[in-house]
Design an enzyme around this catalytic site. Structure first.
Site, PDB file in Angstrom:
ATOM      1  N   TYR A   1      38.013 -57.435 -56.681  1.00  0.00           N
ATOM      2  CA  TYR A   1      38.069 -55.971 -56.757  1.00  0.00           C
ATOM      3  C   TYR A   1      38.926 -55.527 -57.938  1.00  0.00           C
ATOM      4  O   TYR A   1      40.137 -55.697 -57.943  1.00  0.00           O
ATOM      5  CB  TYR A   1      38.604 -55.372 -55.453  1.00  0.00           C
ATOM      6  CG  TYR A   1      37.794 -55.745 -54.233  1.00  0.00           C
ATOM      7  CD1 TYR A   1      36.424 -55.985 -54.328  1.00  0.00           C
ATOM      8  CD2 TYR A   1      38.383 -55.860 -52.984  1.00  0.00           C
ATOM      9  CE1 TYR A   1      35.676 -56.335 -53.224  1.00  0.00           C
ATOM     10  CE2 TYR A   1      37.642 -56.197 -51.866  1.00  0.00           C
ATOM     11  CZ  TYR A   1      36.278 -56.445 -51.992  1.00  0.00           C
ATOM     12  OH  TYR A   1      35.546 -56.784 -50.894  1.00  0.00           O
TER      13      TYR A   1
ATOM     14  N   HIS B   1      34.380 -65.451 -50.394  1.00  0.00           N
ATOM     15  CA  HIS B   1      33.834 -64.126 -50.718  1.00  0.00           C
ATOM     16  C   HIS B   1      32.381 -64.180 -51.222  1.00  0.00           C
ATOM     17  O   HIS B   1      32.114 -64.742 -52.259  1.00  0.00           O
ATOM     18  CB  HIS B   1      34.730 -63.510 -51.812  1.00  0.00           C
ATOM     19  CG  HIS B   1      34.537 -62.049 -52.022  1.00  0.00           C
ATOM     20  ND1 HIS B   1      35.269 -61.339 -52.943  1.00  0.00           N
ATOM     21  CD2 HIS B   1      33.709 -61.153 -51.427  1.00  0.00           C
ATOM     22  CE1 HIS B   1      34.893 -60.074 -52.908  1.00  0.00           C
ATOM     23  NE2 HIS B   1      33.937 -59.940 -52.017  1.00  0.00           N
TER      24      HIS B   1
HETATM   25  P1  NAD Z   1      32.713 -47.820 -47.447  1.00  0.00           P
HETATM   26  O1  NAD Z   1      31.459 -47.754 -46.663  1.00  0.00           O
HETATM   27  O2  NAD Z   1      33.994 -47.901 -46.734  1.00  0.00           O
HETATM   28  O3  NAD Z   1      32.695 -46.573 -48.454  1.00  0.00           O
HETATM   29  C1  NAD Z   1      33.734 -46.365 -49.377  1.00  0.00           C
HETATM   30  C2  NAD Z   1      33.512 -45.048 -50.088  1.00  0.00           C
HETATM   31  O4  NAD Z   1      33.586 -43.981 -49.135  1.00  0.00           O
HETATM   32  C3  NAD Z   1      34.589 -44.758 -51.126  1.00  0.00           C
HETATM   33  O5  NAD Z   1      33.994 -44.025 -52.201  1.00  0.00           O
HETATM   34  C4  NAD Z   1      35.558 -43.887 -50.369  1.00  0.00           C
HETATM   35  O6  NAD Z   1      36.352 -43.090 -51.231  1.00  0.00           O
HETATM   36  C5  NAD Z   1      34.612 -43.062 -49.534  1.00  0.00           C
HETATM   37  N1  NAD Z   1      35.252 -42.484 -48.340  1.00  0.00           N
HETATM   38  C6  NAD Z   1      35.978 -43.131 -47.390  1.00  0.00           C
HETATM   39  N2  NAD Z   1      36.413 -42.239 -46.472  1.00  0.00           N
HETATM   40  C7  NAD Z   1      35.925 -41.022 -46.841  1.00  0.00           C
HETATM   41  C8  NAD Z   1      36.038 -39.712 -46.296  1.00  0.00           C
HETATM   42  N3  NAD Z   1      36.721 -39.469 -45.180  1.00  0.00           N
HETATM   43  N4  NAD Z   1      35.398 -38.702 -46.943  1.00  0.00           N
HETATM   44  C9  NAD Z   1      34.694 -38.924 -48.069  1.00  0.00           C
HETATM   45  N5  NAD Z   1      34.560 -40.139 -48.640  1.00  0.00           N
HETATM   46  C10 NAD Z   1      35.178 -41.183 -48.024  1.00  0.00           C
HETATM   47  O7  NAD Z   1      32.531 -49.038 -48.452  1.00  0.00           O
HETATM   48  P2  NAD Z   1      33.492 -50.187 -48.991  1.00  0.00           P
HETATM   49  O8  NAD Z   1      34.756 -49.636 -49.555  1.00  0.00           O
HETATM   50  O9  NAD Z   1      32.627 -51.046 -49.843  1.00  0.00           O
HETATM   51  O10 NAD Z   1      33.796 -51.058 -47.685  1.00  0.00           O
HETATM   52  C11 NAD Z   1      35.048 -51.053 -47.055  1.00  0.00           C
HETATM   53  C12 NAD Z   1      35.888 -52.271 -47.423  1.00  0.00           C
HETATM   54  O11 NAD Z   1      35.312 -53.444 -46.853  1.00  0.00           O
HETATM   55  C13 NAD Z   1      35.984 -52.579 -48.912  1.00  0.00           C
HETATM   56  O12 NAD Z   1      36.926 -51.740 -49.545  1.00  0.00           O
HETATM   57  C14 NAD Z   1      36.363 -54.029 -48.885  1.00  0.00           C
HETATM   58  O13 NAD Z   1      37.747 -54.153 -48.619  1.00  0.00           O
HETATM   59  C15 NAD Z   1      35.544 -54.545 -47.698  1.00  0.00           C
HETATM   60  N6  NAD Z   1      34.229 -55.131 -48.119  1.00  0.00           N
HETATM   61  C16 NAD Z   1      34.137 -56.485 -48.200  1.00  0.00           C
HETATM   62  C17 NAD Z   1      32.950 -57.072 -48.640  1.00  0.00           C
HETATM   63  C18 NAD Z   1      32.868 -58.568 -48.754  1.00  0.00           C
HETATM   64  O14 NAD Z   1      33.818 -59.246 -48.415  1.00  0.00           O
HETATM   65  N7  NAD Z   1      31.762 -59.134 -49.213  1.00  0.00           N
HETATM   66  C19 NAD Z   1      31.866 -56.270 -49.002  1.00  0.00           C
HETATM   67  C20 NAD Z   1      31.985 -54.905 -48.880  1.00  0.00           C
HETATM   68  C21 NAD Z   1      33.176 -54.330 -48.433  1.00  0.00           C
END
Ligand code: NAD
Length: 311
Positions: A56, A119
């Site tokens: 990230y 990952h």
């Molecule tokens: P998410 O579905 O959590 O969406 C994130 C987006 O939504 C960002 O733009 C954020 O600013 C926005 N958001 C969050 N809360 C909000 C609100 N209340 N109002 C408006 N917008 C809002 O997607 P993500 O960040 O990809 O997934 C969450 C976490 O999971 C990641 O940050 C990461 O740590 C993890 N993740 C891991 C993997 C992996 O290991 N392969 C893949 C995807 C995500």
């Protein structure tokens, strides 16, 4: 905040977890000071699970999270990953994983990880994960640098096959259980439940699609899926409901997932999402939203090697 047990690890995790990828500017440039305040706010409001990765922001998110947690490391269940270092940069060799954990520990300003995950495993041959990566991670666990280990990725069948072939403590899957997708339950949930494997659901907002923020430009979903998400967001807004609240509450209601990880680069988003965790879901809005997405449900996208695709 409600807390749940993460499979057989025995870790007690907040049902809303902090997703660290936006701290690495993955969803557009994030204000670092605001990101730090968001992490502090998350801790203050009872979030105890923090997920990040070297990938990230190509180490930026780990550096920022490490700085934000300084002095409060003991309040966090801290997870980071190994094996993915760039969009097309993967290295799951034992030597790289050994270097990787030490680099992450330095950036995160700690001497142990609670959770260490391979990952996006679908980008390499399954045999390398089973025969090389997981054994290297178990050795790191024995040395005390990580308390528990696991795997992450998009392709559900591969996650399950690997977890069947070699025991893992935790599986993290993303974009597989939210208002647009529920196939996590067809493949992984029954297995994880039966084996006591800790199950983590990431991207409850389908990486932004189910929020007022909208998807980032790189979002891989098909245009009609993005459009279905946009219709849900608009419908919710029209009725004075935040789509992100509804989407999170749907995810929290999962009967086996321990923590749902949402990316939250601002204090306002942390506050909103924590509030959503304690408020009841609007069942009428849920029914209409699910109807709006029905024709576009469970449409994922290719990720990783051809041999590892779900379909
Ligand atoms: P998410 O579905 O959590 O969406 C994130 C987006 O939504 C960002 O733009 C954020 O600013 C926005 N958001 C969050 N809360 C909000 C609100 N209340 N109002 C408006 N917008 C809002 O997607 P993500 O960040 O990809 O997934 C969450 C976490 O999971 C990641 O940050 C990461 O740590 C993890 N993740 C891991 C993997 C992996 O290991 N392969 C893949 C995807 C995500």
């Amino acid at each position: 905040m409600e807390y749940r047990t993460l499979g057989r690890t025995g870790l007690t995790v907040s049902k809303l977890g902090y997703g660290g990828s936006p701290l690495g500017d993955e969803f557009g440039a994030a204000d670092p000071l605001e990101g730090e305040r968001a992490v502090h706010c998350a801790l203050d409001l009872g979030i105890n699970y923090f997920d990040v990765a070297p990938y990230y922001g190509r180490t930026l998110a780990e550096t920022r999270l490490g700085a934000a947690l300084a002095g409060r490391r003991d309040k966090a269940i801290l997870a980071t990953k190994c094996g993915r270092y760039d969009v097309n940069g993967f290295d799951f060799s034992a030597a790289r994983i050994r270097r990787s954990v030490d680099e992450s520990l330095a950036r995160l300003r700690t001497d142990y990880l609670d959770v260490f995950l391979a990952h996006d495993i679908e980008f390499v041959h399954e045999s390398q994960i089973v025969d090389e990566a997981i054994p290297a991670m178990r050795a790191i666990q024995r040395e005390g640098k990580a308390r528990f280990i696991g795997i992450t990725g998009l392709q559900l069948n591969m996650l399950r096959r690997v977890a069947e072939a070699v025991p893992v403590d935790i599986v993290l899957s993303y974009c597989r259980y939210n208002l647009l997708m529920t196939d996590l339950d067809d493949v992984l949930t029954p297995f994880a439940k039966q084996q006591g494997v800790g199950l983590i659901n990431a991207s409850p907002l389908h990486m932004g699609i189910l929020s007022s923020s909208g998807p980032p430009p790189w979002h891989p979903a098909a245009a009609e899926v993005k459009e279905a998400g946009r219709r849900i967001v608009e419908f919710c807004e029209h009725h004075g409901v935040r789509a992100s609240d509804l989407a999170l509450q749907f995810a929290f209601a999962h009967p086996y997932v321990s923590t749902t990880l949402a990316g939250m680069p601002t204090v306002e988003q942390v506050r909103q999402n924590v509030a959503a965790a304690s408020n009841p879901m609007n069942e009428t809005m849920l029914a209409v939203s699910l109807a709006l997405s029905a024709n576009y449900k469970n449409r994922s996208w290719p990720s990783g090697l051809l041999e590892n695709q779900d379909a």
